[in-house]
Design an enzyme around this catalytic site. Structure first.
Site, PDB file in Angstrom:
ATOM      1  N   HIS A   1       0.866  -1.191   0.000  1.00 18.30           N
ATOM      2  CA  HIS A   1       0.000   0.000   0.000  1.00 18.30           C
ATOM      3  C   HIS A   1       0.899   1.237   0.000  1.00 18.30           C
ATOM      4  CE1 HIS A   1       1.083   0.070   4.224  1.00 18.30           C
ATOM      5  NE2 HIS A   1       0.562  -1.141   4.384  1.00 18.30           N
TER       6      HIS A   1
ATOM      7  N   HIS B   1       4.010   1.371   2.200  1.00 21.15           N
ATOM      8  CA  HIS B   1       5.213   0.687   1.677  1.00 21.15           C
ATOM      9  C   HIS B   1       5.878   1.545   0.615  1.00 21.15           C
ATOM     10  CE1 HIS B   1       2.846  -3.067   2.874  1.00 21.15           C
ATOM     11  NE2 HIS B   1       3.967  -3.179   3.550  1.00 21.15           N
TER      12      HIS B   1
ATOM     13  N   ASP C   1       4.813  -0.487  13.151  1.00 19.23           N
ATOM     14  CA  ASP C   1       5.344  -1.612  13.924  1.00 19.23           C
ATOM     15  C   ASP C   1       6.532  -1.097  14.729  1.00 19.23           C
ATOM     16  OD1 ASP C   1       3.696  -3.876  12.774  1.00 19.23           O
ATOM     17  OD2 ASP C   1       4.521  -3.014  10.959  1.00 19.23           O
TER      18      ASP C   1
HETATM   19  O1  PAF Z   1       6.717  -5.676   8.869  1.00 14.22           O
HETATM   20  C1  PAF Z   1       6.667  -6.646   8.098  1.00 14.22           C
HETATM   21  O2  PAF Z   1       6.029  -6.593   7.060  1.00 14.22           O
HETATM   22  C2  PAF Z   1       7.384  -7.933   8.476  1.00 14.22           C
HETATM   23  O3  PAF Z   1       7.353  -8.135   9.841  1.00 14.22           O
HETATM   24  C3  PAF Z   1       8.821  -7.994   7.932  1.00 14.22           C
HETATM   25  C4  PAF Z   1       9.689  -6.920   8.554  1.00 14.22           C
HETATM   26  C5  PAF Z   1       8.815  -7.854   6.432  1.00 14.22           C
HETATM   27  C6  PAF Z   1       9.440  -9.350   8.274  1.00 14.22           C
HETATM   28  O4  PAF Z   1       8.726 -10.401   7.721  1.00 14.22           O
END
Ligand code: PAF
Length: 282
Positions: free
Chosen positions: A34, A37, A151
């Site tokens: 999205h 990203h 996150d």
């Molecule tokens: O944040 C994410 O999308 C995932 O935890 C990651 C960092 C790609 C690891 O799989």
């Protein structure tokens, strides 16, 4: 954009750039891309010569098999989106390519950062994240890697892993991207039905109210207040809400000057679990 599914071929390709002293930016993802990203990719493009994005739904970071199965997988659309921002390289390995036959996590010690919040409610989650991110760093060998602050705990844990394992990569945390109504962008949002989607912005609205309260009230009262708001909500169920020190991620007792605090929340909308957080002002 060049797409690689094999780590060996990707390593060879990237070693040519390294030999020319070019810098590599890396954006690891689990796909269902999205705008959040894409903003990480744009950041990476501003600061590095070549940008690699990985799309890999990592099985070891899911504590529930059902969640892994239902995780949105939209590779065709992801490729289209990556092309709109002129991404250089996509790495889309199979599970076997990353784990061989042994689909298990390495055990990490993140100095306690892993026991709170996501770690408390998703057993083994951060061992899975650490395992895959370390493996991807080994393959891509990036100069800089970009992660979203949605996150936030993951971001802190990856910084800790890089420090403890002396990995030669700079970790860059990027601001949370939100929809117009405030909902934090997440791959999981695509699983919300219309009614759930309309209800979900309540999460950020409540976080903003908590931020306002934090200037005049103590953390315990705010934590109770937030939990009560969700008790009254017909569609949203709170899993945790906490106000923590940004450095240790420990729930605070009393505000101390000079420290940075953040409020963290996890909420179920039906069976879909969403997380969010907000920086607080003392
Ligand atoms: O944040 C994410 O999308 C995932 O935890 C990651 C960092 C790609 C690891 O799989």
């Amino acid at each position: 954009m060049i797409v690689f599914t094999e780590k060996k071929a990707l390593k060879v390709y990237l070693s040519n750039f390294k030999a020319q002293n070019k810098t590599i930016g890396f954006v690891p993802t689990m796909g269902a891309l999205h705008q959040g990203h894409l903003s990480l990719i744009k950041k990476a493009q501003q600061k590095t010569d070549i940008v690699v994005v990985s799309v890999f739904v990592n099985p070891t970071q899911f504590n529930k098999q059902e969640d892994l199965i239902k995780y949105p997988k939209t590779l065709k659309n992801d490729i289209k989106l990556l092309e709109t921002v002129s991404c250089d390289v996509l790495f889309n390995p199979s599970v076997e390519e990353i784990y061989s036959e042994n689909i298990v996590s390495e055990k990490f010690d993140f100095d306690g950062l892993e026991h709170k919040m996501e770690g408390e409610f998703r057993e083994g989650h951060f061992d899975g994240v650490g395992t895959v991110v370390k493996a991807l760093f080994e393959i891509v060998s990036p100069n800089k890697a970009y992660f979203g602050q949605k996150d936030f705990q993951q971001l802190k844990i990856i910084k800790k892993m890089v420090k403890k394992h002396r990995l030669n990569v700079k970790i860059k945390g990027c601001i949370i991207f939100r929809e117009e109504d405030g909902l934090a962008m997440s791959s999981r949002n695509t699983r919300l039905n219309k009614e759930q989607r309309n209800a979900a912005p309540f999460i950020y609205k409540t976080l903003k109210k908590a931020r306002k309260k934090f200037t005049v009230e103590n953390a315990d009262l705010i934590i109770d207040w937030v939990k009560n708001q969700f008790k009254k909500h017909p569609l949203l169920t709170i899993e945790y809400f906490t106000i923590a020190d940004e450095k240790t991620l420990k729930t605070i007792k009393n505000k101390e000057s000079g420290k940075k605090y953040r409020a963290f929340i996890a909420v179920f909308v039906g069976e879909i679990r969403l997380i969010d957080n907000i920086r607080l002002k003392n």
